[in-house]
Design a protein around this motif. Sequence first.
Motif, PDB file in Angstrom:
ATOM      1  N   TYR A 658       0.814  -1.209   0.000  1.00  0.00           N
ATOM      2  CA  TYR A 658       0.000   0.000   0.000  1.00  0.00           C
ATOM      3  C   TYR A 658       0.852   1.266   0.000  1.00  0.00           C
ATOM      4  CZ  TYR A 658      -4.345  -2.535   0.748  1.00  0.00           C
ATOM      5  OH  TYR A 658      -5.430  -3.343   0.594  1.00  0.00           O
ATOM      6  N   ALA A 659       1.867   1.321   0.846  1.00  0.00           N
ATOM      7  CA  ALA A 659       2.642   2.565   0.925  1.00  0.00           C
ATOM      8  C   ALA A 659       3.918   2.314   1.710  1.00  0.00           C
ATOM      9  CB  ALA A 659       1.822   3.675   1.597  1.00  0.00           C
ATOM     10  N   LYS A 660       4.969   3.031   1.334  1.00  0.00           N
ATOM     11  CA  LYS A 660       6.218   3.008   2.072  1.00  0.00           C
ATOM     12  C   LYS A 660       6.131   4.003   3.229  1.00  0.00           C
ATOM     13  CE  LYS A 660       8.320   6.732  -0.587  1.00  0.00           C
ATOM     14  NZ  LYS A 660       9.466   7.184  -1.397  1.00  0.00           N
ATOM     15  N   PRO A 661       7.053   3.976   4.186  1.00  0.00           N
ATOM     16  CA  PRO A 661       7.103   5.046   5.194  1.00  0.00           C
ATOM     17  C   PRO A 661       7.392   6.382   4.519  1.00  0.00           C
ATOM     18  CG  PRO A 661       8.393   3.141   5.890  1.00  0.00           C
ATOM     19  CD  PRO A 661       8.038   2.904   4.455  1.00  0.00           C
ATOM     20  N   MET A 662       6.654   7.440   4.915  1.00  0.00           N
ATOM     21  CA  MET A 662       6.741   8.736   4.239  1.00  0.00           C
ATOM     22  C   MET A 662       6.866   9.876   5.240  1.00  0.00           C
ATOM     23  SD  MET A 662       3.768   8.143   1.349  1.00  0.00           S
ATOM     24  CE  MET A 662       2.734   7.187   2.465  1.00  0.00           C
ATOM     25  N   THR A 663       7.507  10.944   4.792  1.00  0.00           N
ATOM     26  CA  THR A 663       7.528  12.179   5.574  1.00  0.00           C
ATOM     27  C   THR A 663       6.149  12.822   5.510  1.00  0.00           C
ATOM     28  OG1 THR A 663       8.190  13.523   3.685  1.00  0.00           O
ATOM     29  CG2 THR A 663       9.956  12.508   4.993  1.00  0.00           C
ATOM     30  N   PRO A 664       5.846  13.782   6.394  1.00  0.00           N
ATOM     31  CA  PRO A 664       4.536  14.431   6.330  1.00  0.00           C
ATOM     32  C   PRO A 664       4.227  15.053   4.977  1.00  0.00           C
ATOM     33  CG  PRO A 664       5.577  14.911   8.428  1.00  0.00           C
ATOM     34  CD  PRO A 664       6.594  14.176   7.610  1.00  0.00           C
ATOM     35  N   ASP A 665       5.216  15.657   4.318  1.00  0.00           N
ATOM     36  CA  ASP A 665       4.973  16.238   2.993  1.00  0.00           C
ATOM     37  C   ASP A 665       4.645  15.159   1.964  1.00  0.00           C
ATOM     38  OD1 ASP A 665       5.389  18.771   3.962  1.00  0.00           O
ATOM     39  OD2 ASP A 665       7.500  18.863   3.352  1.00  0.00           O
ATOM     40  N   GLU A 666       5.402  14.063   1.990  1.00  0.00           N
ATOM     41  CA  GLU A 666       5.114  12.954   1.073  1.00  0.00           C
ATOM     42  C   GLU A 666       3.762  12.343   1.379  1.00  0.00           C
ATOM     43  OE1 GLU A 666       9.657  11.300   0.260  1.00  0.00           O
ATOM     44  OE2 GLU A 666       8.520  10.585   1.986  1.00  0.00           O
ATOM     45  N   LEU A 667       3.430  12.302   2.665  1.00  0.00           N
ATOM     46  CA  LEU A 667       2.154  11.733   3.073  1.00  0.00           C
ATOM     47  C   LEU A 667       0.986  12.581   2.576  1.00  0.00           C
ATOM     48  CD1 LEU A 667       1.230   9.282   4.680  1.00  0.00           C
ATOM     49  CD2 LEU A 667       1.159  10.717   6.714  1.00  0.00           C
ATOM     50  N   ALA A 668       1.172  13.903   2.569  1.00  0.00           N
ATOM     51  CA  ALA A 668       0.124  14.788   2.058  1.00  0.00           C
ATOM     52  C   ALA A 668      -0.141  14.515   0.583  1.00  0.00           C
ATOM     53  CB  ALA A 668       0.530  16.249   2.266  1.00  0.00           C
ATOM     54  N   GLU A 669       0.933  14.289  -0.184  1.00  0.00           N
ATOM     55  CA  GLU A 669       0.765  13.965  -1.604  1.00  0.00           C
ATOM     56  C   GLU A 669       0.116  12.595  -1.761  1.00  0.00           C
ATOM     57  OE1 GLU A 669       3.508  13.489  -5.643  1.00  0.00           O
ATOM     58  OE2 GLU A 669       4.364  14.283  -3.787  1.00  0.00           O
ATOM     59  N   TRP A 670       0.496  11.653  -0.913  1.00  0.00           N
ATOM     60  CA  TRP A 670      -0.111  10.326  -0.953  1.00  0.00           C
ATOM     61  C   TRP A 670      -1.609  10.405  -0.687  1.00  0.00           C
ATOM     62  CZ3 TRP A 670      -2.488   7.479   3.000  1.00  0.00           C
ATOM     63  CH2 TRP A 670      -2.711   6.122   2.719  1.00  0.00           C
ATOM     64  N   ARG A 671      -2.006  11.243   0.265  1.00  0.00           N
ATOM     65  CA  ARG A 671      -3.436  11.402   0.559  1.00  0.00           C
ATOM     66  C   ARG A 671      -4.193  11.912  -0.660  1.00  0.00           C
ATOM     67  NH1 ARG A 671      -4.627  11.672   6.177  1.00  0.00           N
ATOM     68  NH2 ARG A 671      -2.804  11.887   7.541  1.00  0.00           N
ATOM     69  N   VAL A 672      -3.603  12.869  -1.374  1.00  0.00           N
ATOM     70  CA  VAL A 672      -4.271  13.458  -2.532  1.00  0.00           C
ATOM     71  C   VAL A 672      -4.508  12.407  -3.608  1.00  0.00           C
ATOM     72  CG1 VAL A 672      -4.003  15.091  -4.437  1.00  0.00           C
ATOM     73  CG2 VAL A 672      -3.407  15.781  -2.109  1.00  0.00           C
ATOM     74  N   HIS A 673      -3.521  11.554  -3.831  1.00  0.00           N
ATOM     75  CA  HIS A 673      -3.610  10.589  -4.928  1.00  0.00           C
ATOM     76  C   HIS A 673      -4.397   9.335  -4.565  1.00  0.00           C
ATOM     77  CE1 HIS A 673      -0.279  13.036  -6.542  1.00  0.00           C
ATOM     78  NE2 HIS A 673      -0.725  12.618  -7.703  1.00  0.00           N
ATOM     79  N   PHE A 674      -4.379   8.933  -3.322  1.00  0.00           N
ATOM     80  CA  PHE A 674      -4.945   7.635  -2.984  1.00  0.00           C
ATOM     81  C   PHE A 674      -6.061   7.669  -1.942  1.00  0.00           C
ATOM     82  CE2 PHE A 674      -0.575   6.851  -4.346  1.00  0.00           C
ATOM     83  CZ  PHE A 674      -0.814   5.978  -5.382  1.00  0.00           C
ATOM     84  N   SER A 675      -6.437   8.823  -1.473  1.00  0.00           N
ATOM     85  CA  SER A 675      -7.458   8.826  -0.427  1.00  0.00           C
ATOM     86  C   SER A 675      -8.181  10.151  -0.361  1.00  0.00           C
ATOM     87  CB  SER A 675      -6.812   8.530   0.928  1.00  0.00           C
ATOM     88  OG  SER A 675      -5.892   9.543   1.245  1.00  0.00           O
TER      89      SER A 675
END
Length: 685
Positions: A658-675
């Motif tokens: 599902y996802a690798k460990p991410m920094t908060p900035d990377e996590l924000a981008e992950w949220r936009v694309h996948f959730s």
Amino acid sequence: MFTSSAPPGYIELSGHHSMPFVFLSIFLACLASYTALSLNERVRKNSFFHQSIWLILASLAMGFGIWSMHFIGMSAFSLPVAMRYNHVWTFVSIVPAILASFMAFSLASRPKQSFLSFTLAGIAMGIGIASMHYTGMAAMVMDAVYRYDVWLFLVSIAIAIVVSFVALFVFSNLKRLMEKRVIKIVTALLMGMAVSSMHYTGMAAMTFYTSPEFIIEEHAGHTDMTMLIIPVAIGMFFLLTTLLFSSTMDRYIDYKISYFDGLTRLPNRRQFEKMLNKSSDSRSLAIWNFHNLEKINNGYGYSFGDRVIQHIACELRESDLDFTDLYRIEGNRFAFLVQGVDLDIFRQAMATIALKWKGPLLLEEKWIELSSVCAISFVKGADTHHQLYANALAVLEHPLIKYEHDIILYDSTVHTFSFQQEILNGLASAMKEDELFLVYQPKIFADTHRLNGFEALIRWRHPVHGMMSPEIFIPILEQNHRIDDVTDWLIDRAARQISQWEKSGVPDQKIAVNIPGEYITSARLIAALKKTIDHYQIDPKQLELEITETSVVQSVESAIRAIRLFREQGFSVALDDFGTGVSSLSFLRQMPITTLKIDKSFVDRVPLSQKDSAILHAIITLGQSLNLQIVIEGVETAEQVRFLVTTARSLTIQGYYYAKPMTPDELAEWRVHFSTVLEGDFLLS
């Protein structure tokens, strides 16, 4: 149009298909599907092109592929009457196919999807494909009229809608499977056959009538169609293969950028770490450190310095060491990694290389001298790969090291203290200057694809050693009793992140933090937790404390009392790495934990190994019978996910699938694309 009777004076015509052209049309449909799937992969990857460019190219590939399949399929049908095409309407018929394909790929890229949206898009796309087919039929100008069988007409549209719905589902929910070539080929074949079936069902719905005076020799009209089919087929083949080649080249460029150094063309640190993490019984590592490159840059300029680095890389590459791999792991460091080779042979090879640097080097009419040292470390055992690199670093960081082209073998009595002391001395500033930082790995409900919190993982961006793995510095901190300080810092940073998410409109986030060893029974821990909760004004249930099974075993009664206290304060408690301890079942029922985390080692061989699958199923059943939440960590493949989903309900999955460990900035981008965070609807690819 839908009447079954022939016009007055007309007779029914009998036609037939040219089977080679039928197979050609199906082949192009399958090729278009495969090309579109390949281009669609690039939408989700880092690329030179913007994602919208790949989306358009995928739509064009699928649209033109569907259109060419229909065009050739219609041209493959021969009748004993004159037939030609209205060029305007033939061109216009391409538009619905491209628009329908664009709609499919656009939906596949959206973060939020539902069954209703799939259904509506499937209907729209199916109607678009059917419109393309019947517009193309209307573009045929012939000395005949045709009538449709209403039921077969409706069946052809239904096929188009069902095919579109299935295609959208494949694109949206099976993206990770598309990375496997065999699965992608099978999917493309199914899609090509399905699209073709719509066309030939529509053709079967038609009955042709003409006046006897218009009947001609059948092969005459068919020869004209052949002259059209061949250039269209060739043109479409080259168009699709060109688009497919572009996606292949982009994938290759992405791989080269990610895993190779741009200056020397050698594998980079990422590739080095990937190979370093592979299990091996015995390995040796040699790191060449060139000490005076910065001095050369300052004296002759960075362009000349780059050429010096290229020369060094060339000399190392041409050392005829077929038994080892060469990497550029930092600006001034190169590494040789070898397995299964005698240490004396490896050391002698490095000594031969050292002779290259002992004399002055003439480069671009400039004489320069290199100062270097080579550190060699050797380990045995599959689980000691991190120690291999740490030992080499210990050699390079020793305070008495000289850069006189020496080959220095790691000696635990000489080098360990120096490296450990450097780590310990730099810890305070690392926490203060944010060299230590947290990354967050999402945990996902397997059956609903909804977010179930994160695990906070620590990283260290060291000013000298670069990005250091926790496997290197955590054991040092534990051995020297400094891990408690880092744990307090970790709890503070995790709570601060929850508070920041709350303020930015992302509420009710839950983060799990690891609590090491005997610290779980320390009064200092509960005081630190209370202080942090009060300072950031967050709910205790938003912090989950992960304790290892081995630490609990050391003092069962004290651990149980501590866990009860955590639960009374409102914290949830997870037992991490379950199955790696020695007396799990004897005290599991006594511990007031809320969550059971199953170790990655139980998942690695699932579902290929029946024994491992049976053991994992038994552990899950045991945990759920105790009303515990079950978290499976280290899940990396679609096969593992499918096994887990079919094994039990309400499982939580954590891993690279599902996802690798991410920094908060990377996590924000992950949220936009996948959730879609605010609605809590996480549908992940």
